[in-house]
Design an enzyme around this catalytic site. Sequence first.
Site, short mmCIF file in Angstrom:
data_model
loop_
_atom_site.label_atom_id
_atom_site.label_comp_id
_atom_site.label_asym_id
_atom_site.label_seq_id
_atom_site.Cartn_x
_atom_site.Cartn_y
_atom_site.Cartn_z
N ASP A 74 -4.49 -2.39 39.01
CA ASP A 74 -4.05 -0.98 38.99
C ASP A 74 -2.71 -0.84 39.71
OD1 ASP A 74 -4.03 1.74 38.42
OD2 ASP A 74 -5.08 2.26 40.27
N ASN A 77 -1.21 2.10 34.64
CA ASN A 77 -2.00 0.90 34.41
C ASN A 77 -2.58 0.86 33.00
OD1 ASN A 77 -3.72 3.15 35.74
ND2 ASN A 77 -5.25 1.88 34.71
N GLU A 84 -7.29 6.45 34.42
CA GLU A 84 -8.57 5.86 34.78
C GLU A 84 -9.65 6.20 33.75
OE1 GLU A 84 -6.21 6.36 37.42
OE2 GLU A 84 -6.42 4.20 37.16
#
Length: 584
Positions: free
Chosen positions: A321, A279, A202
């Site tokens: 994601d 991701n 992230e």
Amino acid sequence: MKGRFTRSMAGVAVSALLMAHAPLSAADATGPSDADLVGDAASTGDVLTYGLGPQGQRFSPLAKVNDGNVAKLVPAFAASLGGEKQRGQESQPLVYDGTIYVTGSYSRLYAFDARTGEQKWKYEARLPDGIMPCCDVVNRGAAIHGDKIIFATLDARIVALNRNTGKVVWNKQIADYQAGYSATAAPLIVKGMVITGNSGGEFGIVGAVEARDVNTGELIWHRPVIEGNMGTLRGKDNGMTGKLNASWEGDQWKTGGGATWLGGTYDPETNLIFFGTGNPAPWNSHLRKGDNLYTASTLAIDPDTGVIKWHYQTTPHDGWDFDGVNEFIPFDATIGGKPMKLGAKADRNGYFFVLDRTNGKFISASKFVMQTTWAGGFNKNGRPNYIEAGRPGAAQGTEKGSTVFSSPSFLGGKNWMPMAFSKDTGLFYIPSNDWGMDIWNEPIAYKKGAAYLGAGFTIKPIAEDHIGALRAMDPKTGKIIWEYKNKAPLWGGVLTTGGNLVFTGTPEGYLKAFDAKTGKELWKFQTGSGVVGSPITWEQDGEQFIAVMSGWGGAVPLWGGDMAELTKQVSQGGSFWAFKLPKR
Ligand code: CA
Ligand code: CA
């Protein structure tokens, strides 16, 4: 913070001195060998690897506890991790030579007596204040080799301790925590090398897998998983990953994500390591054209060189994601009359994949959740049949893009929690969740150490009666044979045994046992907090033990929105529980 960091560096220097002047005796160095780790699935007196064997099948042939007597299972002992740091306990314990080794939240490692639960020693990593774990301060387990017990810490380091004393043998940095890197997975040990991935998907990091000498911690090879980045072997360049700009535009490969945050499995039969990749960064897919290799993929890596032998991407150009990091479990089956070496992965994107593990060839993709809004199955080449209306719209200038409803939610049809494969039933047992989300895109630019999403979301239920569902999947047909529905989201690992049993935990606090063939619930025990750990079993003094960590936490209470509300009455905890049958 500065003071703590300085003390931690001093500790490293002292242990380096000890190593230089006091070489380990032969007796100290005894302990599990590479061959013992490879044979872990068959050796029922110990649990030496994350996954009960390097293939990670989580199957034990033990059958003393079975479908006929599991209802009588009672606690043998419990052990508390103590302290004020009671957060998600996602660890899988190890058991060797009368000692249980278990990791805890906030990068702690404990040794307990395997007969009484009494604490032998504990190690608490000194963490800097600036760590950036995305999804709670969890740790999923340790690795054991010789006289060492090894685990990763939230500041993206890997630490080897003497397993008899808990003293640091070596301590190495995997990556820069100030750039958003962290580490939570159990290390994998192959041929005297500690194999680790990294976390931080992230934050626009670059996912990588690397191998270190188990005795010294020195780097052997490093393999970035994003196309365009260079790998190394023993200090020298060892080829670029993929081809520069083949699936990425411009410089986006420098911040492309693909965190390898769940660790890997190893298949001695093909001599391949399998790692999932997370991701692509940012989440906003309109900001990065192309398939974005090798994000949201399964990679097969040569453990001797760190070279990628094959890849299969489960969500090309991921925009939700879906983060295809899930474990890839080798198994053998006869399909169409032909015995095959296969592997399976239940992906966050809601599909259960079966591949030929010798070459990565696509065999099948079967939906294992109630709903997939983003794709209507996969074609014969293994590409998803995208539903374009299922992708959130592009942001316009400073305005957010159009919102779409997507199922699964980004927390996945299955998240980190490992499934199990029974050699007896031939079925996979998948801890899954049925939920969706509203998702939209936003503008975003990369900034070191800052969240790099470019998206917003609200998680929503899609069923009246459940979110969690433990499902038995037949990998030959793609059919669900049975399912157990749970009101709250399932977030713990699964174990299956030769006693026709399947064990898993629930956020409501129960460890439960099910009939492996029918799914009938046969036993449950309330552990006092939510169970998000992975159960194990072993044999000791002629009795079979089942054990699990209890301690609610992980991503659901942090990111689950209304789903977090479902479990807000669950008390936090941090306990190891062991169970056995009463003595006659
Ligand atoms: Ca074993
Ligand atoms: Ca992610």
